[in-house]
Design a protein around this motif. Structure first.
Motif, PDB file in Angstrom:
ATOM      1  N   PHE A 264       0.720  -1.154  -0.144  1.00 26.85           N
ATOM      2  CA  PHE A 264      -0.291  -0.057   0.011  1.00 26.85           C
ATOM      3  C   PHE A 264       0.927   1.233  -0.037  1.00 26.85           C
ATOM      4  O   PHE A 264       1.569   1.522   0.858  1.00 26.85           O
ATOM      5  N   LYS A 265       0.699   2.272  -1.023  1.00 33.21           N
ATOM      6  CA  LYS A 265       1.427   3.511  -1.255  1.00 33.21           C
ATOM      7  C   LYS A 265       1.093   4.260  -0.126  1.00 33.21           C
ATOM      8  O   LYS A 265       1.664   5.142   0.361  1.00 33.21           O
ATOM      9  N   GLY A 266      -0.191   4.181   0.484  1.00 35.46           N
ATOM     10  CA  GLY A 266      -0.485   4.970   1.777  1.00 35.46           C
ATOM     11  C   GLY A 266       0.111   4.876   3.289  1.00 35.46           C
ATOM     12  O   GLY A 266      -0.789   5.187   4.044  1.00 35.46           O
ATOM     13  N   GLY A 267       0.820   3.721   3.008  1.00 34.66           N
ATOM     14  CA  GLY A 267       1.599   3.368   4.416  1.00 34.66           C
ATOM     15  C   GLY A 267       0.605   2.800   5.238  1.00 34.66           C
ATOM     16  O   GLY A 267      -0.359   1.938   4.849  1.00 34.66           O
ATOM     17  N   ARG A 268       0.713   2.778   6.679  1.00 36.82           N
ATOM     18  CA  ARG A 268      -0.053   2.144   7.669  1.00 36.82           C
ATOM     19  C   ARG A 268      -1.517   2.718   7.509  1.00 36.82           C
ATOM     20  O   ARG A 268      -2.450   2.008   7.920  1.00 36.82           O
ATOM     21  N   ALA A 269      -1.696   3.910   7.122  1.00 32.79           N
ATOM     22  CA  ALA A 269      -3.218   4.301   7.046  1.00 32.79           C
ATOM     23  C   ALA A 269      -3.922   3.385   5.991  1.00 32.79           C
ATOM     24  O   ALA A 269      -5.230   2.728   6.456  1.00 32.79           O
ATOM     25  N   GLU A 270      -3.385   3.441   5.001  1.00 31.65           N
ATOM     26  CA  GLU A 270      -4.138   2.538   3.894  1.00 31.65           C
ATOM     27  C   GLU A 270      -4.235   1.065   4.256  1.00 31.65           C
ATOM     28  O   GLU A 270      -5.120   0.437   3.859  1.00 31.65           O
TER      29      GLU A 270
END
Length: 724
Positions: A264-270
């Motif tokens: 996930f490119k959005g890191g921990r959030a995604e």
């Protein structure tokens, strides 16, 4: 290291002040000398005993520049000042009164030099902060928080030998650049434009980590764009999932997310939104989504649960919260919810905050110079300006303990000042200060039991409501009883105080009655006193008064949604609830309704005394009875925690079972959006609604009858497994 003596600096401002400017290679700024305005040299009043001159000086227009320049110069070594003066930073900072007030009066600054060094680094990176009010606040808040946490990190006695700091300048630049760039592009919530220095510290103090990486923040900013008020529900964008797709439990640690690393490119959030989490991850997702969009928010610990809170406007709103026992993970002075609310109100009053702050700095100066009496007067003056400033109370009480030389009468006056400042609106904070700093000294100075009782009673007389939320009142009572001697006589005294002071109190009557009732179990000889005291509140015998009081408490609790008071009043009479329900097969799991709250939309007190409502949600059974004046009848159940429901058992009384025909059963996660899960076409005495395997999540259950008639039940029993 303090290169100047305080006495010299206070008496020779014209000599000391130019250092800021000389360090920058510029001419020293000269404070204006208006007619009648106190001159810098008159700050000597701090030391020579002229209190009124000192107060007048603190109120004068340019006093902030003089006071905070002195504070900088008397705290920071000359070599550091010279470094701060490079590129013109220190002269710009010391010449801007609003900037200095924001820096020194937006929360704790434990290491002034380190905070200014970090602010200077941001200034070198973006010199426009000196002329842009919003970015100046952002840079200052970022520097203050990174300095505060870095100082704490570096001075942690438990840090390991191979310790690597996390609050680095590199992460500080990332934090500042993220908000600076996002705002310049118009990508932040409008709330961001309204924030002051202290508000910005909530955003920038979130700290380094996976959640606040540039990737996670950017993804949350771009994918969770909501009106500020809706961030209280943002946590539910991610699924509540105890096991991932491969069967790994979230309690197994990193292996829960390991299969998805790098996806996930959005890191921990995604990753959280796609893979799932439990209460900790969901609450962190919701809070960080708000923070990423420039809306103040923070996570909170609760018993066996993690929640969060958002401040979309002027008020903090709890989110995914299951208990009043909240511990704020980001804080200045302690984790308690009441401290967060009091801190918010302290820093929202800029005029009082700034004047009180200056008086405390002057008090510190007098204290360091050995003028202890003047220091005490200045601290008290600061608290008169802003009575709820917790940091200033800490400073004053430290002075009282170390240098004040206070006697009994003076400590009693301090006690009265605290209850006057906090008792009505922040009783928990009043008790924190009294029990932590005042009573350990004052109570031993009181010679008779009557004097000690009067002191304890003074605290209780100050109480009004449980604001800003419930607090550990029973814990305070236990400690007060210890102060009175911890024996049967002390128990009797406490009972008398509580029955005298709280029988007409909306919030304190229930916990007072419960606590006194528990005392009678430990000291049976107090039962007569208890029942006589209760009877004197409005009836001829104790049992009837207990029923009346419990019914009154429950009715009020049902109106306000106060589960704690509902439970306290019900448990006061729980020995009178005997098993009355017919036998039936319960659904799998726990009895989730136990410990919850029943709220009918009307009550017929003659046919169904409200004190019996408590048992309706318990295995023993109880009773409620509505009137027949409403166009539709409904009863709502608030579960004590979110649950996945396996089934609901509705138990009617034997007579007039038909009054429940056509009852619609609904559930809700938030009390607003309802989902129908069953309809009882023809009511039986025991009606089972099977919800197994239907993935029904709820914290609220509602039964509705769309006709004008009486409605009454002995039990509404909700089964399943708790989700938090």
């Amino acid at each position: 290291m303090k290169p100047y003596s305080i006495a010299l600096l206070l008496s020779c401002f014209p000599v000391a002040l130019p250092l800021c400017a000389r360090a920058a290679g510029e001419e020293p700024p000269q404070p204006p000398q208006e007619a009648g305005a106190p001159r810098p040299g008159n700050v000597q009043a701090v030391l020579n005993g002229d209190l009124q001159a000192c107060l007048d000086f603190a109120k004068s227009p340019d006093s902030s520049k003089i006071i905070y320049r002195w504070l900088i110069e008397s705290t920071i070594p000359k070599e550091t000042l010279e470094q701060l003066g490079k590129n013109g930073f220190l002269s710009r900072f010391a010449g801007d009164q609003e900037w200095m007030e924001g820096f020194f009066n937006s929360g704790p600054v434990p290491n002034i030099g380190l905070a200014l060094e970090k602010l200077a680094a941001l200034y070198r990176r973006d010199p426009k902060i000196a002329s842009h009010p919003l970015y100046r606040k952002l840079a200052t808040a970022t520097a203050l928080e990174y300095a505060r946490q870095s100082d704490k990190e570096m001075n942690n006695p438990k840090k390991k030998k191979d310790f690597h700091p996390s609050w680095t300048d590199e992460r500080m630049f990332q934090t500042y650049d993220y908000y600076r760039t996002s705002h310049a592009k118009g990508l932040l919530n409008p709330v961001f434009d309204t924030l002051d220095y202290w508000d910005m510290r909530i955003l920038t103090g979130r700290g380094p980590g996976d959640w606040t990486s540039p990737e996670s923040l950017t993804w949350l900013r771009d994918n969770v764009r909501l009106p500020a008020q809706q961030y209280v529900g943002a946590c539910w964008q991610a699924p509540y999932r105890l096991h991932n797709e491969f069967g790994e439990s979230i309690h197994s640690g990193a292996s829960y997310y390991a299969p998805f690393d790098g996806m996930f490119k959005g890191g921990r959030a995604e990753m959280t939104r796609e893979v799932g989490a439990v209460c900790g991850g969901l609450s962190t997702y919701g809070a960080t989504a708000a923070i990423a969009n420039g809306v103040p928010a923070l996570t909170m610990g609760e018993p066996g649960h993690c929640a969060y809170t958002v401040r979309p406007d002027k008020e903090w709103v709890p989110a995914y919260s299951l208990s009043w026992k909240r511990g704020c993970h980001w804080n200045f002075y302690g984790e308690k919810w009441s401290l967060l609310i009091a801190t918010q109100n302290t820093f929202s009053d800029k005029a009082a905050r700034d004047l009180s702050g200056k008086l405390v700095v002057l008090g510190d100066a007098a204290r360091k110079a050995g003028h202890k009496d003047r220091a005490g007067e200045l601290y008290r003056a600061a608290l008169e300006v802003q009575p709820i400033n917790f940091a200033h109370w800490q400073q004053y009480l430290d002075w009282c303990s170390r240098e004040g030389g206070l006697g009994r009468n003076q400590w009693q006056e301090v006690s009265r000042q605290i209850v006057n400042a906090y008792g009505k609106d922040y009783p928990e904070i009043a008790w924190m200060l009294l029990s932590g700093k005042v009573y350990p000294v004052l109570i031993p100075l009181l010679e008779t039991p009557q004097e000690k009782e009067a002191e304890i009673r003074n605290f209780h007389q100050s109480l009004d409501r449980m604001k800003p939320a419930n607090w550990d009142f029973p814990g305070a009572l236990a400690k007060q009883m210890d102060y009175l001697g911890g024996d049967e006589a002390a128990a009797g005294t406490m009972m008398k105080v509580l029955m005298d002071e709280h029988m007409k109190s909306q919030d304190y009557v229930a916990p007072s009655l419960v606590w006194c009732s528990e005392l009678t179990a430990a000291y049976p000889s107090l039962k007569d006193q208890f029942y006589k005291s209760v009877a004197s509140a409005g009836s001829d015998i104790g049992d009837k008064v207990l029923e009346q009081l419990a019914s009154s408490i429950i009715m009020q609790a049902e109106k306000t949604g106060d589960i704690q008071s509902f439970q306290a009043a019900g448990s006061l009479l729980k020995d009178r609830f005997h098993p009355k329900l017919p036998r039936f097969d319960p659904f799998p799991g726990e009895l989730l309704s136990s410990g919850g709250m029943l709220i009918p939309n009307s009550v017929h007190e003659r046919y169904g005394p409200p004190w019996q409502h408590w048992g309706v949600l318990e295995a023993c059974g109880g009773f409620f009875h509505t009137n027949n004046k409403e166009d539709a009848t409904e009863v709502k159940v608030i579960l004590p925690r979110m649950g996945e429901l396996s089934g609901i058992v509705v138990v009617s009384r034997k007579s007039h079972v038909e009054r429940g025909d056509g009852t619609v059963v609904e559930v809700s996660e938030d009390g607003s959006d309802w989902k129908e899960v069953g309809t009882i076409e023809k009511m039986q005495q025991v009606q089972r609604i099977d919800l197994g395997g239907k993935n029904v999540r709820a914290k609220y259950v509602r039964l509705k009858c769309n006709r004008k008639d009486y409605f009454h039940l002995d039990g509404i029993l909700v089964y399943g497994r708790r989700l938090a």
